[in-house]
Scaffold this motif. Structure first.
Motif, PDB file in Angstrom:
ATOM      1  N   VAL A  57       0.833  -1.320  -0.006  1.00  0.00           N
ATOM      2  CA  VAL A  57       0.102   0.017   0.031  1.00  0.00           C
ATOM      3  C   VAL A  57       0.910   1.268  -0.009  1.00  0.00           C
ATOM      4  CG1 VAL A  57      -1.663   1.215   1.085  1.00  0.00           C
ATOM      5  CG2 VAL A  57      -1.869  -1.375   1.205  1.00  0.00           C
TER       6      VAL A  57
ATOM      7  N   GLU B   2       0.597   4.973   0.695  1.00  0.00           N
ATOM      8  CA  GLU B   2      -0.081   6.224   1.256  1.00  0.00           C
ATOM      9  C   GLU B   2       0.235   7.592   0.693  1.00  0.00           C
ATOM     10  OE1 GLU B   2      -2.516   6.170   3.659  1.00  0.00           O
ATOM     11  OE2 GLU B   2      -2.621   8.363   3.233  1.00  0.00           O
TER      12      GLU B   2
ATOM     13  N   LEU C 167       3.365   1.773   7.239  1.00  0.00           N
ATOM     14  CA  LEU C 167       3.446   2.014   5.899  1.00  0.00           C
ATOM     15  C   LEU C 167       4.982   2.442   5.708  1.00  0.00           C
ATOM     16  CD1 LEU C 167       0.279   4.238   5.787  1.00  0.00           C
ATOM     17  CD2 LEU C 167       0.973   2.507   4.018  1.00  0.00           C
TER      18      LEU C 167
ATOM     19  N   ASP D 185      -2.563   2.588  -4.239  1.00  0.00           N
ATOM     20  CA  ASP D 185      -2.285   3.954  -3.535  1.00  0.00           C
ATOM     21  C   ASP D 185      -3.668   4.137  -2.956  1.00  0.00           C
ATOM     22  OD1 ASP D 185      -0.127   3.895  -5.169  1.00  0.00           O
ATOM     23  OD2 ASP D 185      -0.526   5.566  -6.617  1.00  0.00           O
ATOM     24  N   SER D 186      -3.626   4.836  -1.594  1.00  0.00           N
ATOM     25  CA  SER D 186      -4.846   5.068  -0.959  1.00  0.00           C
ATOM     26  C   SER D 186      -4.389   6.297   0.067  1.00  0.00           C
ATOM     27  CB  SER D 186      -5.359   4.007  -0.197  1.00  0.00           C
ATOM     28  OG  SER D 186      -4.381   3.376   0.660  1.00  0.00           O
TER      29      SER D 186
ATOM     30  N   VAL E 103      -5.174   7.956   3.793  1.00  0.00           N
ATOM     31  CA  VAL E 103      -5.903   7.762   4.951  1.00  0.00           C
ATOM     32  C   VAL E 103      -7.285   8.797   5.025  1.00  0.00           C
ATOM     33  CG1 VAL E 103      -4.617   9.246   6.740  1.00  0.00           C
ATOM     34  CG2 VAL E 103      -5.363   6.928   7.542  1.00  0.00           C
TER      35      VAL E 103
ATOM     36  N   THR F 101      -7.349   4.540   3.109  1.00  0.00           N
ATOM     37  CA  THR F 101      -6.316   3.414   3.407  1.00  0.00           C
ATOM     38  C   THR F 101      -7.135   2.367   4.466  1.00  0.00           C
ATOM     39  OG1 THR F 101      -4.715   5.098   3.012  1.00  0.00           O
ATOM     40  CG2 THR F 101      -4.009   2.994   4.200  1.00  0.00           C
TER      41      THR F 101
ATOM     42  N   THR G 156      -0.668  -7.349   4.136  1.00  0.00           N
ATOM     43  CA  THR G 156      -0.269  -5.856   3.685  1.00  0.00           C
ATOM     44  C   THR G 156       0.552  -5.500   4.791  1.00  0.00           C
ATOM     45  OG1 THR G 156      -1.928  -4.674   5.157  1.00  0.00           O
ATOM     46  CG2 THR G 156      -2.704  -4.885   3.123  1.00  0.00           C
TER      47      THR G 156
ATOM     48  N   LEU H 115      -3.854   2.463  11.637  1.00  0.00           N
ATOM     49  CA  LEU H 115      -4.358   3.458  10.464  1.00  0.00           C
ATOM     50  C   LEU H 115      -5.649   4.381  10.750  1.00  0.00           C
ATOM     51  CD1 LEU H 115      -4.050   0.973   7.446  1.00  0.00           C
ATOM     52  CD2 LEU H 115      -2.850   2.882   7.644  1.00  0.00           C
TER      53      LEU H 115
ATOM     54  N   SER I 215     -13.494   7.223   5.700  1.00  0.00           N
ATOM     55  CA  SER I 215     -13.122   6.044   5.730  1.00  0.00           C
ATOM     56  C   SER I 215     -14.672   5.295   6.471  1.00  0.00           C
ATOM     57  CB  SER I 215     -12.175   5.578   6.407  1.00  0.00           C
ATOM     58  OG  SER I 215     -12.253   4.074   6.924  1.00  0.00           O
TER      59      SER I 215
END
Ligand SMILES: CC(=O)SCCNC(=O)CCNC(=O)[C@H](O)C(C)(C)COP(=O)(O)OP(=O)(O)OC[C@H]1O[C@@H](n2cnc3c(N)ncnc32)[C@H](O)[C@@H]1OP(=O)(O)O
Ligand SMILES: CC(=O)CC(=O)O
Length: 306
Positions: A9, A11, A42, A232-233, A235, A253, A267, A274, A291
């Motif tokens: 992942v 970030e 991360l 890609d993401s 938070v 994320t 992951t 997170l 989220s």
């Protein structure tokens, strides 16, 4: 369905997430966010951009920010670089190990975002990529508007594939495919990635999906089976692009990690931490995070978060 056992992942919250905020975010808040993201495990956290401060004022503190981040083996803080001037600034910080050049699959978006055509952008990126590599930096490439453009509408997957191949050809180790305005749907996303995979090996591709229409997780799911292993993401679902009006944030994320862990995909990330990072930046911005997973955990605090 066959899915990869492990996904990396990336970030992008501190850059893509915060670049569009109207009020200038104190540098201490950015440092606290990045520290919280590091604590979640991360290892690739896009920290800022060396672009025109008139165009994107929110990223004007990138050099100072990088100077405040402790060096940690195995943790990278990539930055966006549009031209040689940006590269010089990145190299001057002595902190940057990775940069990203960013192009688009739409002529109109390319002009609005970086003030040049697609072909001009590729010509501009070539010396940036080669010089960055000579200085020992890793270089990532982005293609924006892979599933739709705010100015042109439909985007041809063949153009996405051409730009992705050009970026790989000039030395980008990975190309991230950006659904900048989040208009994609699962089968369309899958077909687009299939078109790119015909020119660029899937090991060199990442997905960068915005969640404007609530499709991002479904789109990621649809592409995982093709063998993509990098997502890609941001938070708390932070984000938006200054040159894509109405586009909301990146896929959160927390939501990506919850989905992947639920599918048995590793992951290496700590979901509870997170959620803490997402809560921290949402409080700082004075609004609820986007989220759904973090919201659900907040409503049922005793539920397991791994
Ligand atoms: C999908 C996404 O989210 S992508 C990320 C969001 N988008 C961006 O960050 C792109 C922002 N765009 C830009 O910064 C600009 O379009 C640029 C720098 C890429 C190109 O702009 P151009 O006007 O063509 O560049 P040009 O070389 O003519 O310079 C124009 C001005 O920018 C400055 N500039 C150019 N490059 C840089 C740089 N890398 N860093 C800081 N300032 C720069 C120049 O000094 C000049 O300043 P001035 O107006 O005070 O004289
Ligand atoms: C550079 C990016 O941020 C990619 C995108 O969203 O199109």
């Amino acid at each position: 369905m066959t899915c990869p056992p492990k996904v990396r992942v990336v970030e992008v919250g501190p850059r893509d997430g915060l670049q569009n905020e109207k009020a200038i975010i104190p540098i201490g808040t950015k440092v606290a966010l990045i520290e919280a993201l590091v604590a979640s495990g991360l290892t690739s956290i896009e920290a800022g951009s060396f672009v025109s401060t008139k165009w994107v004022p929110q990223m004007a503190d990138t050099a100072e920010l990088l100077g405040l981040l402790p060096a940690r083996p195995g943790v990278r803080y990539p930055v966006l670089v549009p031209n040689l001037r940006g590269l010089e600034q990145a190299l001057a910080t002595c902190r940057v190990e990775e940069i990203a050049v960013f192009g688009a699959a739409s002529e109109a978006f390319s002009r609005r975002n970086i003030n040049c055509s697609i072909d001009e952008s590729l010509r501009r990126f070539e010396p940036v990529v080669s010089s960055a590599r000579e200085h020992g930096l890793r270089v990532r490439g982005y293609v924006s508007c892979v599933l739709g453009c705010p100015y042109e509408g439909e985007v041809d997957a063949a153009v996405v594939a051409r730009v992705a191949a050009a970026l790989t050809g000039m030395g980008c180790y990975e190309v991230s495919l950006g659904d900048t305005i989040g208009t994609g749907t699962p089968l369309k996303a899958r077909r687009m990635v299939e078109a790119v995979v015909a020119k660029v090996p899937v090991e060199h591709l990442a997905l960068h999906f915005h969640d404007t229409y609530g499709q991002a997780l479904a789109n990621i799911f649809a592409c995982l089976e093709l063998g993509v292993t990098v997502i890609d993401s941001a938070v708390a679902g932070l984000g938006g692009c200054p040159y894509a009006s109405g586009a909301t944030g990146n896929v959160a994320t927390e939501d990506v990690v919850y989905m992947l862990h639920g599918m048995g995909i590793d992951t290496g990330l700590d979901l509870a931490r997170l959620c803490e990072a997402g809560a921290m930046i949402s409080t700082a911005l004075g609004r609820a995070g986007a989220s759904r997973v973090a919201q659900a955990f907040h409503a049922a605090p005793n539920r397991r978060r791994d």
